[in-house]
Design a protein around this motif. Structure first.
Motif, short mmCIF file in Angstrom:
data_model
loop_
_atom_site.label_atom_id
_atom_site.label_comp_id
_atom_site.label_asym_id
_atom_site.label_seq_id
_atom_site.Cartn_x
_atom_site.Cartn_y
_atom_site.Cartn_z
N ASP A 1 0.83 -1.20 0.00
CA ASP A 1 0.00 0.00 0.00
C ASP A 1 0.87 1.26 0.00
O ASP A 1 0.63 2.21 -0.74
CB ASP A 1 -0.91 -0.01 1.22
N VAL B 1 2.62 1.72 -3.42
CA VAL B 1 1.72 2.19 -4.49
C VAL B 1 1.37 3.67 -4.26
O VAL B 1 1.30 4.45 -5.22
CB VAL B 1 0.46 1.31 -4.55
N GLN B 2 1.18 4.04 -3.01
CA GLN B 2 0.93 5.46 -2.70
C GLN B 2 2.11 6.32 -3.19
O GLN B 2 1.92 7.36 -3.81
CB GLN B 2 0.77 5.64 -1.18
N GLU B 3 3.29 5.85 -2.90
CA GLU B 3 4.50 6.57 -3.30
C GLU B 3 4.61 6.64 -4.82
O GLU B 3 5.06 7.65 -5.38
CB GLU B 3 5.73 5.90 -2.70
#
Lengths: 317, 197
Positions: free
Chosen positions: B54, B57-59
């Protein structure tokens, strides 16, 4: 065995691959959490704040590597400020050249040698005797056997005469030893200028045999010795001036004559030049004393031989 | 513009990114909606940890937001996005090896994996438990093979990317990709045999 057979058989191989691919494809896919986008927005807002600063730096022409340069610049500034306060403000300054020696002379001495030759001789004798007595106390005591041969009355009488008789002055032909070359040349030039005086002085010394046997005496007062030294120093300065042109100028504000130190002392600190001058004066006086002593001994020996001859002749008669 | 089966025109990824590069943030939100699940699945299969996936993917999307101008329409947008995600996942794996820590949330994540994964209604109730077990076995098998083989097999067999795209994402030539794929499949075959049995 079965695995090897599977590997060797390409059909079987592909079937297995297909099975695996199907299994992997059909595996349940993991999905993002429901608040994924909300959390992403929050993260983006924080990133916007940081990026605005970077944009500002880029506008100013600074690259994003500013922090590295900034630390080095700050370090350099800090070191320079600290060193300034430590080394310069605390008084630890580099040595400066000593100022010009101020010679408080009201009148400018003449360029030529002093006309009063007798005064010069007297001063020189004073200087030599004072220097020898003040600085060579031991040497004087060593000379006592010579002085024992004469009466105390003659000693008391001979004191003023000794001062007049410059027996300690070396003959012009004899070179001065351990004298600075400039000063030697100046003294010799003085000798050359006044040859008659020297001869007279020597003649007087020859006649006054008794006086020559006496040891040199001078005023033993230390204050007088220092005053005489100062006089000699002044004379040396004037003689130096007589020899060559040295910068002499008057300070406009105070009206005091400032004299530039001689060439061989230029570049030296005032203390070193003065000590050099003092040392050279001492050396001159010592040399003069030793020569005078030698001459006196020679004279006394001659007198003795004469007296012995006269006695023998009388006896024979 | 793409046309779906219903005849609705949808914008392509390249069009959306072009709009986003022009300053329309709505295009960015659309792109996030399209790719978040794919990327989560890929990174999760690669790392084996949901929280880390998570975060990665945010990064990835943050970097897309910051460096939107660096995308050139030479390659596909999905390839470019997968490349970023793959590189960040590798970095996270290296960091994990360097700082070996015990994650308190990992246990909870393993337990709650079933909650995060939206269950498919087509599965029967009794099959659900069986499915979860199969997922666990597959994931363990993937975790046991080398990361370089794992990456290739995930991109090919799970994400269903073409060989050319896999080459661009991994930076390898097609021969290396195929050879790694074969080796990965051979290893997985042996590990997953028990599942078949």
């Amino acid at each position: 065995m079965k695995a090897r057979q599977n590997m060797d058989d390409p059909k079987k191989h592909t079937e297995d691959d297909e099975t695996l691919r199907r299994r992997l494809k059909e595996s349940q896919h993991v999905k993002a959490s429901p608040d994924f986008e909300a959390r992403l927005q929050r993260r983006l807002n924080e990133a916007r704040k940081v990026s605005s600063l970077q944009a500002l730096l880029e506008k100013l022409g600074m690259q994003p590597r500013f922090p590295a340069y900034g630390y080095s610049i700050v370090t350099v500034l800090l070191v320079s400020v600290v060193s300034y306060y430590v080394f310069f403000r605390s008084g630890i300054a580099p040595r400066q050249e000593s100022p010009l020696p101020v010679v408080a002379e009201k009148s400018v001495p003449s360029a030529k040698a002093p006309e009063n030759v007798e005064e010069l001789d007297r001063l020189q004798v004073k200087k030599e005797s004072d220097a020898s007595n003040a600085l060579n106390g031991k040497a004087k005591r060593a000379e006592e056997p010579v002085g024992r041969f004469r009466d105390k009355e003659e000693q008391a009488r001979a004191q003023p005469e000794d001062r007049q008789a410059p027996s300690s002055i070396a003959a012009p032909s004899q070179p001065m030893q351990n004298v600075a070359p400039a000063m030697q040349g100046q003294l010799e030039s003085k000798d050359e200028n006044q040859p008659t005086v020297r001869l007279n002085a020597v003649g007087v010394a020859e006649h006054d045999t008794a006086a020559n046997m006496r040891p040199l005496e001078s005023a033993t007062v230390p204050g007088q010795a220092s005053q005489q030294e100062q006089l000699m120093q002044k004379q040396v300065i004037t003689s130096q001036k007589a020899v060559g042109p040295h910068a002499v100028h008057q300070d406009r504000k105070t009206g005091v004559t400032l004299r530039r130190s001689p060439a061989f002392t230029r570049g030296l600190r005032a203390g070193t030049a003065d000590s050099l001058r003092t040392d050279s004066l001492r050396t001159i006086s010592r040399t003069a004393d030793s020569l005078a002593r030698v001459k006196r001994h020679a004279d006394s020996l001659l007198r003795l031989t004469d007296s012995l001859k006269s006695i023998r002749s009388k006896k024979e008669d | 513009m793409q046309e779906t089966r219903a005849g609705v025109r949808t914008e392509t990824d390249e069009e959306l990114i072009a709009r986003f590069q022009n300053g329309q943030e709505a295009a960015f939100n659309l792109l996030v909606g399209r790719y978040k699940d794919q990327l989560i699945n890929f990174v999760y299969r690669y790392l084996g940890d949901y929280d880390e996936a998570d975060d990665v993917v945010q990064e990835t999307f943050v970097r897309l937001f910051r460096h939107k101008s660096s995308y050139k329409p030479v390659a596909k947008f999905s390839t470019w996005l997968y490349t970023i995600a793959s590189n960040l996942a590798k970095t996270q794996l290296r960091r994990r090896k360097r700082w070996a820590t015990f994650s308190l949330s990992k246990r909870r994540a393993e337990q709650d994996d079933a909650d995060r994964e939206i269950p498919d209604a087509t599965y029967a109730a009794d099959a659900g438990a069986d499915s979860a077990l199969k997922q666990e076995i597959i994931q363990k098998a993937l975790d046991s093979i080398s990361p370089k083989y794992r990456e290739v097999v995930i991109l090919s067999d799970i994400q269903e990317l073409a060989y050319e795209e896999i080459c661009k994402v991994t930076g390898l030539n097609i021969g290396t990709v195929k050879s790694r794929l074969n080796r990965a499949r051979a290893k997985l075959r042996g590990l997953l045999k028990q599942l078949k049995e």
